[in-house]
Design an enzyme around this catalytic site. Structure first.
Site, mmCIF file in Angstrom:
data_model
loop_
_atom_site.group_PDB
_atom_site.id
_atom_site.type_symbol
_atom_site.label_atom_id
_atom_site.label_comp_id
_atom_site.label_asym_id
_atom_site.label_seq_id
_atom_site.Cartn_x
_atom_site.Cartn_y
_atom_site.Cartn_z
ATOM 1 C CE LYS A 195 -26.469 -40.358 -39.780
ATOM 2 N NZ LYS A 195 -27.201 -41.420 -39.095
ATOM 3 N N GLY B 17 -31.714 -32.127 -36.096
ATOM 4 C CA GLY B 17 -31.228 -32.906 -34.961
ATOM 5 C C GLY B 17 -30.896 -31.981 -33.811
ATOM 6 C CB SER B 18 -28.948 -32.499 -30.751
ATOM 7 O OG SER B 18 -27.742 -32.950 -31.327
ATOM 8 C CB THR B 19 -28.447 -27.144 -30.414
ATOM 9 O OG1 THR B 19 -29.834 -26.791 -30.599
ATOM 10 C CG2 THR B 19 -27.601 -25.894 -30.535
ATOM 11 N N GLY C 212 -25.712 -30.200 -34.741
ATOM 12 C CA GLY C 212 -25.905 -29.211 -35.803
ATOM 13 C C GLY C 212 -24.714 -28.260 -35.879
ATOM 14 C CD GLU D 244 -35.883 -26.333 -39.463
ATOM 15 O OE1 GLU D 244 -36.388 -26.114 -38.352
ATOM 16 O OE2 GLU D 244 -35.970 -25.534 -40.404
ATOM 17 C CB CYS E 66 -37.909 -30.106 -32.404
ATOM 18 S SG CYS E 66 -39.112 -30.142 -33.750
ATOM 19 C CD GLU F 54 -34.481 -30.514 -27.481
ATOM 20 O OE1 GLU F 54 -33.337 -30.930 -27.734
ATOM 21 O OE2 GLU F 54 -35.306 -30.233 -28.376
HETATM 22 P P1 NAD Z 1 -28.799 -35.997 -33.045
HETATM 23 O O1 NAD Z 1 -28.266 -34.622 -33.248
HETATM 24 O O2 NAD Z 1 -28.156 -36.860 -32.047
HETATM 25 O O3 NAD Z 1 -28.775 -36.823 -34.423
HETATM 26 C C1 NAD Z 1 -29.365 -36.326 -35.610
HETATM 27 C C2 NAD Z 1 -28.721 -37.006 -36.796
HETATM 28 O O4 NAD Z 1 -27.350 -36.597 -36.864
HETATM 29 C C3 NAD Z 1 -28.709 -38.530 -36.710
HETATM 30 O O5 NAD Z 1 -28.930 -39.084 -37.994
HETATM 31 C C4 NAD Z 1 -27.281 -38.816 -36.251
HETATM 32 O O6 NAD Z 1 -26.820 -40.103 -36.603
HETATM 33 C C5 NAD Z 1 -26.520 -37.738 -37.005
HETATM 34 N N1 NAD Z 1 -25.192 -37.425 -36.469
HETATM 35 C C6 NAD Z 1 -24.684 -37.725 -35.256
HETATM 36 N N2 NAD Z 1 -23.400 -37.288 -35.161
HETATM 37 C C7 NAD Z 1 -23.118 -36.681 -36.340
HETATM 38 C C8 NAD Z 1 -21.976 -36.008 -36.850
HETATM 39 N N3 NAD Z 1 -20.864 -35.872 -36.140
HETATM 40 N N4 NAD Z 1 -22.037 -35.480 -38.089
HETATM 41 C C9 NAD Z 1 -23.165 -35.584 -38.828
HETATM 42 N N5 NAD Z 1 -24.275 -36.226 -38.407
HETATM 43 C C10 NAD Z 1 -24.259 -36.761 -37.172
HETATM 44 O O7 NAD Z 1 -30.368 -35.794 -32.750
HETATM 45 P P2 NAD Z 1 -31.414 -36.916 -32.359
HETATM 46 O O8 NAD Z 1 -31.136 -37.343 -30.968
HETATM 47 O O9 NAD Z 1 -31.498 -37.928 -33.441
HETATM 48 O O10 NAD Z 1 -32.786 -36.060 -32.409
HETATM 49 C C11 NAD Z 1 -33.226 -35.286 -31.368
HETATM 50 C C12 NAD Z 1 -32.878 -33.813 -31.563
HETATM 51 O O11 NAD Z 1 -33.386 -33.369 -32.811
HETATM 52 C C13 NAD Z 1 -33.511 -32.908 -30.530
HETATM 53 O O12 NAD Z 1 -32.585 -31.943 -30.108
HETATM 54 C C14 NAD Z 1 -34.662 -32.255 -31.288
HETATM 55 O O13 NAD Z 1 -35.075 -31.021 -30.774
HETATM 56 C C15 NAD Z 1 -34.065 -32.130 -32.641
HETATM 57 N N6 NAD Z 1 -35.127 -31.993 -33.640
HETATM 58 C C16 NAD Z 1 -35.347 -30.767 -34.217
HETATM 59 C C17 NAD Z 1 -36.384 -30.606 -35.136
HETATM 60 C C18 NAD Z 1 -36.651 -29.271 -35.791
HETATM 61 O O14 NAD Z 1 -37.328 -29.266 -36.814
HETATM 62 N N7 NAD Z 1 -36.163 -28.168 -35.264
HETATM 63 C C19 NAD Z 1 -37.192 -31.696 -35.468
HETATM 64 C C20 NAD Z 1 -36.940 -32.915 -34.859
HETATM 65 C C21 NAD Z 1 -35.899 -33.060 -33.956
#
Ligand code: NAD
Length: 508
Positions: free
Chosen positions: A195, A248-250, A253, A270, A304, A401
């Site tokens: 996804k 994605g975000s903490t 996650g 991650e 990130c 962040e």
């Molecule tokens: P996000 O957590 O909002 O979304 C990430 C993904 O999760 C998206 O596809 C989103 O649709 C999905 N999602 C949302 N709600 C969900 C749920 N309840 N269950 C399962 N999936 C769900 O993050 P974002 O705003 O897309 O990205 C930015 C964040 O990602 C920042 O915090 C950044 O630091 C982090 N990030 C980390 C790394 C790493 O390698 N550590 C790399 C890139 C981005």
């Protein structure tokens, strides 16, 4: 700060870019293009405000269909039983197809996310390299053997694919991040449901077609588009999923881990970061300034790994920040389709609003904002590179962040104080230490709680080196020599040869 260096729009260039790929896209489930029953998600370029893609708004039903296809492909299909040689050859073919379509894929990521086109091209090249690295690791995957257990016993440890993997990715590096996960899962013999972010799905859907072109059997990789609660949540809870690989975000996650805990799924996380760059007075300050500018403003700070916290020795802080302000003003901000652009558009108006709110709160708390700290008055979602100085460790902006072109600056006097400041957030993704004295650099680097520490450089990466976070920046590591192993289970074979000693008969 000087006036920013703005890159103007060119509407003919935009029209030519838009003519290069179709805007309507379907999901990819069980080897077929699948449309939504109902709504679609339209994505407007955050830089240009024009429609650049339309994808189905997937539902839990679509997620379920994709998981069922992946389950079938794992339980009854050929992929988990293919030889390493076959898997490796397919991954190499995909890498060649990525190279072939590099410009097109880069354009998709550029238009959907607002990132500069030259940078996007580099990301796609990096992604192809990762597919090749995974192809090499596929040939190396092996278990273990123990012949030291006695002459009548032999121990074998097999590596088997973990099963069906849910791969969930964010919007900031759409093609690169899926490429940090998918080729390794495939190398292990897993099947996957992917996804992408609802804002940046085009390049992942394109990848699904490249996989089919390379000959991947149907059902092995499925891509479902849509919002997190509709599609991502079922992908983390479904009992037919064996592993979640999430970036994605903490906060999300954590929710994904909680959802997966009910059926004890394996997880790889991650997550976010607030990464310190610790700069000592004896550093090559010219190089450190360049890295500070790059770290803060690369990908408009939506990274990130952004070097979003400068931790400067008090003796150099003032001149360093004044030089940084000069450089920040020279960073080319504007149309991401221009080859010269270094900072493109931010992802959405909501996100830009959040960044501005962070800066307002910092100003209210007594910090000094260098640069406007606000959106630029051009069309589109652009923000001037900004520095927030005079930050104290207790301020919210020192820990949160921000995920925008904003760097905060704190000062230290001793190495111990620098380490303490570096470790004063909940995150631990990466850090860099700048000093010509390797004793200092190594001692400080060892004291910092971070998954990656750079010394006298910043954000260098290569597939050979593992990547991931300490503390609330994640769980597990991607890339590196164990990247395929992460998608496996170990099975112990304990083999007995010859007569076995009886358990119940009295020993004579
Ligand atoms: P996000 O957590 O909002 O979304 C990430 C993904 O999760 C998206 O596809 C989103 O649709 C999905 N999602 C949302 N709600 C969900 C749920 N309840 N269950 C399962 N999936 C769900 O993050 P974002 O705003 O897309 O990205 C930015 C964040 O990602 C920042 O915090 C950044 O630091 C982090 N990030 C980390 C790394 C790493 O390698 N550590 C790399 C890139 C981005």
């Amino acid at each position: 700060m000087n006036a920013i260096t703005a890159i103007p729009f060119d509407s003919a260039r935009l029209d030519a870019a838009l003519a290069r790929f179709p805007r309507q896209r379907a999901m990819f489930i069980n080897g077929q293009d699948v449309d939504a029953d109902g709504e679609r998600i339209e994505r407007f370029s955050p830089a240009h405000g024009v429609l650049v893609s339309s994808v189905p708004r997937g539902t839990a039903k679509d997620a379920r269909a994709a998981i069922a296809a992946a389950r079938r492909a794992f339980d009854t299909g050929p992929w988990p039983h293919e030889t390493a040689s076959t898997r490796s050859r397919l991954l190499l073919k995909v890498a060649d197809l990525i190279d072939r379509d590099r410009d097109l894929i880069a354009l998709m990521d550029c238009l959907e996310s607002g990132k500069p086109i030259a940078q996007a091209r580099g990301e796609i090249e990096g992604a192809a390299d990762i597919w090749r690295y995974a192809a090499a690791l596929a040939r190396e995957l092996s278990g273990d053997s123990y012949s030291n257990l006695g002459s009548d016993r032999l121990g074998l440890v097999l590596r088997e694919p973990v099963g069906v993997v849910s791969i969930i990715t964010p919007w900031n590096f759409p093609f690169l991040i899926v490429s940090q996960k998918l080729p390794f899962a495939l190398a292990a013999g897993c099947t996957c449901v992917v996804k992408p972010s609802e804002m940046t799905s085009a390049s992942t859907l394109h990848l699904a077609h490249l996989l089919a072109e390379a000959g991947l059997p149907e059902g092995v990789v499925n891509v479902v588009t849509g919002y997190g609660p509709d599609v991502g949540a079922p992908m983390t809870a479904d009992p037919d999923v064996d592993m979640i690989s999430f970036t994605g975000s903490t906060a999300i996650g954590r929710a994904a881990m909680a959802a997966g805990a009910a059926t004890l799924k394996k997880v790889s996380m991650e997550l976010g970061g607030k990464n310190p760059q610790l700069i000592f007075p004896d550093a090559d300050l010219e190089a450190a300034l360049d890295a500070a500018t790059f770290g803060a403003y690369f990908n408009a700070g939506e990274c990130c790994n952004a070097g979003s916290r400068l931790i400067l020795h008090a003796d150099i802080a003032a001149p360093f920040l004044s030089e940084l302000a000069e450089r920040a003003a020279q960073v080319a901000v504007g149309d991401p389709l221009d080859e010269a652009t270094r900072v493109g558009a931010l992802i959405s108006p909501e996100h830009l609003g959040k960044i501005e709110a962070h800066i307002r709160a910092a100003r209210d708390a007594g910090a000094e904002v260098v640069g406007s700290g606000e959106r630029l008055s051009t069309d589109g979602l652009f923000m001037a590179p900004t520095i927030v100085a005079g930050v104290t460790p207790g301020m919210a902006i020192a820990k949160a962040e921000v995920f925008g072109p904003v760097v905060v600056a704190l000062t230290f006097k001793t190495a111990d104080e620098a380490i303490q400041l570096a470790n004063s957030t909940d995150y631990g993704l990466s850090a860099s230490v700048w000093s010509r004295d390797l004793d200092t650099a190594i001692a400080v680097g060892r004291g910092v709680k971070a998954g990656t520490v750079w010394v006298n450089t910043f954000m260098d990466g290569t597939p050979e080196l593992p990547f991931g976070g300490y503390r609330q920046s994640g769980l597990g590591r991607e890339l590196g020599r164990n990247a395929v192993k992460d998608y496996t289970e170990e099975k112990t074979f304990h083999i007995h040869t010859g007569a076995r000693t009886s358990w119940w008969l009295p020993r004579t």
